[in-house]
Structure formats: C-alpha cells, structure tokens
Design a protein around this motif. Structure first.
Motif, short mmCIF file in Angstrom:
data_model
loop_
_atom_site.label_atom_id
_atom_site.label_comp_id
_atom_site.label_asym_id
_atom_site.label_seq_id
_atom_site.Cartn_x
_atom_site.Cartn_y
_atom_site.Cartn_z
N ALA A 1 0.84 -1.21 0.00
CA ALA A 1 0.00 0.00 0.00
C ALA A 1 0.87 1.25 0.00
N PRO A 2 0.43 2.30 -0.71
CA PRO A 2 1.21 3.54 -0.73
C PRO A 2 1.21 4.20 0.65
N ARG A 3 2.25 4.97 0.90
CA ARG A 3 2.37 5.65 2.19
C ARG A 3 1.25 6.66 2.41
N PHE A 4 0.85 7.38 1.36
CA PHE A 4 -0.27 8.31 1.45
C PHE A 4 -0.95 8.42 0.10
N VAL A 5 -2.17 8.92 0.11
CA VAL A 5 -2.93 9.11 -1.13
C VAL A 5 -3.55 10.50 -1.12
N ASP A 6 -3.75 11.05 -2.30
CA ASP A 6 -4.46 12.32 -2.41
C ASP A 6 -5.97 12.11 -2.38
N SER A 7 -6.38 10.97 -2.91
CA SER A 7 -7.80 10.61 -2.92
C SER A 7 -7.89 9.10 -3.11
N PRO A 8 -9.02 8.51 -2.78
CA PRO A 8 -9.14 7.06 -2.94
C PRO A 8 -9.23 6.69 -4.42
N GLY A 9 -8.87 5.45 -4.70
CA GLY A 9 -9.12 4.91 -6.02
C GLY A 9 -10.60 4.56 -6.14
N ARG A 10 -10.97 3.97 -7.24
CA ARG A 10 -12.36 3.56 -7.46
C ARG A 10 -12.36 2.11 -7.89
N ILE A 11 -13.40 1.41 -7.49
CA ILE A 11 -13.61 0.02 -7.91
C ILE A 11 -15.10 -0.14 -8.20
N THR A 12 -15.43 -0.91 -9.20
CA THR A 12 -16.82 -1.14 -9.55
C THR A 12 -17.17 -2.59 -9.25
N LEU A 13 -18.15 -2.79 -8.40
CA LEU A 13 -18.65 -4.11 -8.06
C LEU A 13 -20.13 -4.17 -8.40
N THR B 1 -9.08 2.68 9.49
CA THR B 1 -10.30 2.24 8.80
C THR B 1 -11.45 3.19 9.09
N GLU B 2 -11.63 3.57 10.33
CA GLU B 2 -12.70 4.51 10.70
C GLU B 2 -12.47 5.87 10.04
N LEU B 3 -11.23 6.34 10.02
CA LEU B 3 -10.92 7.62 9.37
C LEU B 3 -11.15 7.54 7.86
N ALA B 4 -10.79 6.42 7.25
CA ALA B 4 -11.02 6.25 5.82
C ALA B 4 -12.52 6.29 5.51
N LEU B 5 -13.32 5.65 6.34
CA LEU B 5 -14.77 5.68 6.15
C LEU B 5 -15.31 7.08 6.32
N LEU B 6 -14.83 7.78 7.33
CA LEU B 6 -15.29 9.16 7.60
C LEU B 6 -14.94 10.09 6.45
N HIS B 7 -13.71 10.01 5.94
CA HIS B 7 -13.24 10.97 4.94
C HIS B 7 -13.53 10.57 3.49
N TYR B 8 -13.59 9.27 3.23
CA TYR B 8 -13.71 8.83 1.84
C TYR B 8 -14.93 7.96 1.54
N GLY B 9 -15.60 7.47 2.58
CA GLY B 9 -16.72 6.56 2.37
C GLY B 9 -17.95 7.24 1.79
N LEU B 10 -18.74 6.45 1.05
CA LEU B 10 -20.00 6.96 0.53
C LEU B 10 -20.95 7.30 1.66
N THR B 11 -21.74 8.33 1.47
CA THR B 11 -22.77 8.67 2.45
C THR B 11 -24.13 8.27 1.87
N GLU B 12 -25.11 8.29 2.71
CA GLU B 12 -26.47 7.88 2.28
C GLU B 12 -26.99 8.79 1.19
N PRO C 1 -15.51 3.89 -3.44
CA PRO C 1 -14.16 4.33 -3.12
C PRO C 1 -13.34 3.12 -2.66
N TYR C 2 -12.05 3.11 -3.06
CA TYR C 2 -11.17 1.98 -2.83
C TYR C 2 -9.85 2.47 -2.26
N LEU C 3 -9.45 1.87 -1.13
CA LEU C 3 -8.17 2.22 -0.52
C LEU C 3 -7.40 0.95 -0.19
N ARG C 4 -6.08 1.05 -0.32
CA ARG C 4 -5.18 -0.02 0.11
C ARG C 4 -4.54 0.44 1.42
N LEU C 5 -4.60 -0.42 2.44
CA LEU C 5 -4.01 -0.11 3.74
C LEU C 5 -2.97 -1.16 4.10
#
Length: 144
Positions: A100-112, A133-144, A118-122
């Motif tokens: 996984a990269p040390r840092f990212v500017d934004s998450p990648g994307r994956i289609t399922l 994980t909680e911070l990734a969900l807060l900052h990058y996760g989809l909202t309702e 949003p897709y992140l490697r940790l």
C-alpha cells in the motif's frame, strides 16, 4: 428487487455507524483480526470470509452468507459466534496490502456489480489499523 447478487469469497465486512466496510486481502493478512478490533470499537459484523453482495437501485448492500452467518474465525481460538447485522450499504472497499502507498491524495475507485465505490489499500500491520479504517470511512466513504 435485486439488480445483481455476488458472493465475495475471502472478504470480511463490518458495519460502522450503519455503513459497511468491505475488507479484502490475501489469506493471513488480518481481515478477521481487523474486524474483531472494529467490533470491539462498536462495529457490527456482517460477514467473515464470505459475504453476499447485492446491487439494488444503484447501491451495493452487504449481507451475511447463510453458511457463515454470525461466525468469525478468531486466530488461535477457532470459529466463534458473534452478533450479526442483516445488511448494510457498502460505503468503502479496503484492501489489506503490504504494498500500500504511504499516502494518497484521494481514494481509487472500484466497480462491483455495476456500483462505483471508493477503494483504498491499507498496510495490514500496526495498532492503528482500526482507527485508519474509521478515518477512511469518515473521509472517503460513501454517504447515504
């Protein structure tokens, strides 16, 4: 009505605040250990080692697989029963990856199943993984 259904084998899923984090990675990278630590912090198990994914109305929902519902492997203790949530919308896809990269500017994307996530490697090691994980969900996760 479901648009599509898929089994995500060797994936673990935990809901945090009603939003699901789908965790994948090679065997032994700590998916179940991360789930256990997230549950200890208030998360809810959806599935361990096999998760049903269902696309409905442009959203992806995670559900426990009927064969493993409410069960989680806890290394050195075996397969143990846990409370289990029936479903939650997937808000973030995480891959536990020692490259996984040390840092990212934004998450990648994956289609399922036609749903863009949003897709992140940790990095899978370290005491801060549940917090990351909680911070990734807060900052990058989809909202309702």
């Amino acid at each position: 009505m479901a648009d599509a259904v898929r089994i995500a084998k060797q994936s673990t899923c935990v809901a945090i605040g009603g939003r699901a984090v789908l965790i994948e990675g090679p065997s032994g990278t700590g998916k179940s250990s991360l789930a256990l630590r997230l549950i200890d912090r208030g998360g809810e198990l959806i599935g361990d080692d096999s998760v049903l994914l269902e696309a409905r109305n442009g959203r992806l929902f995670a559900q426990p697989h009927p064969n493993t519902r409410g069960l989680m492997e806890v290394r050195n203790l075996g397969v143990l029963p846990f409370a289990c949530r029936d479903e939650a919308p997937v808000a973030l896809f995480l891959s536990l990856d020692r490259e996984a990269p040390r840092f990212v500017d934004s998450p990648g994307r994956i289609t399922l199943l036609g749903v863009d996530l949003p897709y992140l490697r940790l990095w899978p090691d370290g005491d801060s993984l549940p917090l990351k994980t909680e911070l990734a969900l807060l900052h990058y996760g989809l909202t309702e």
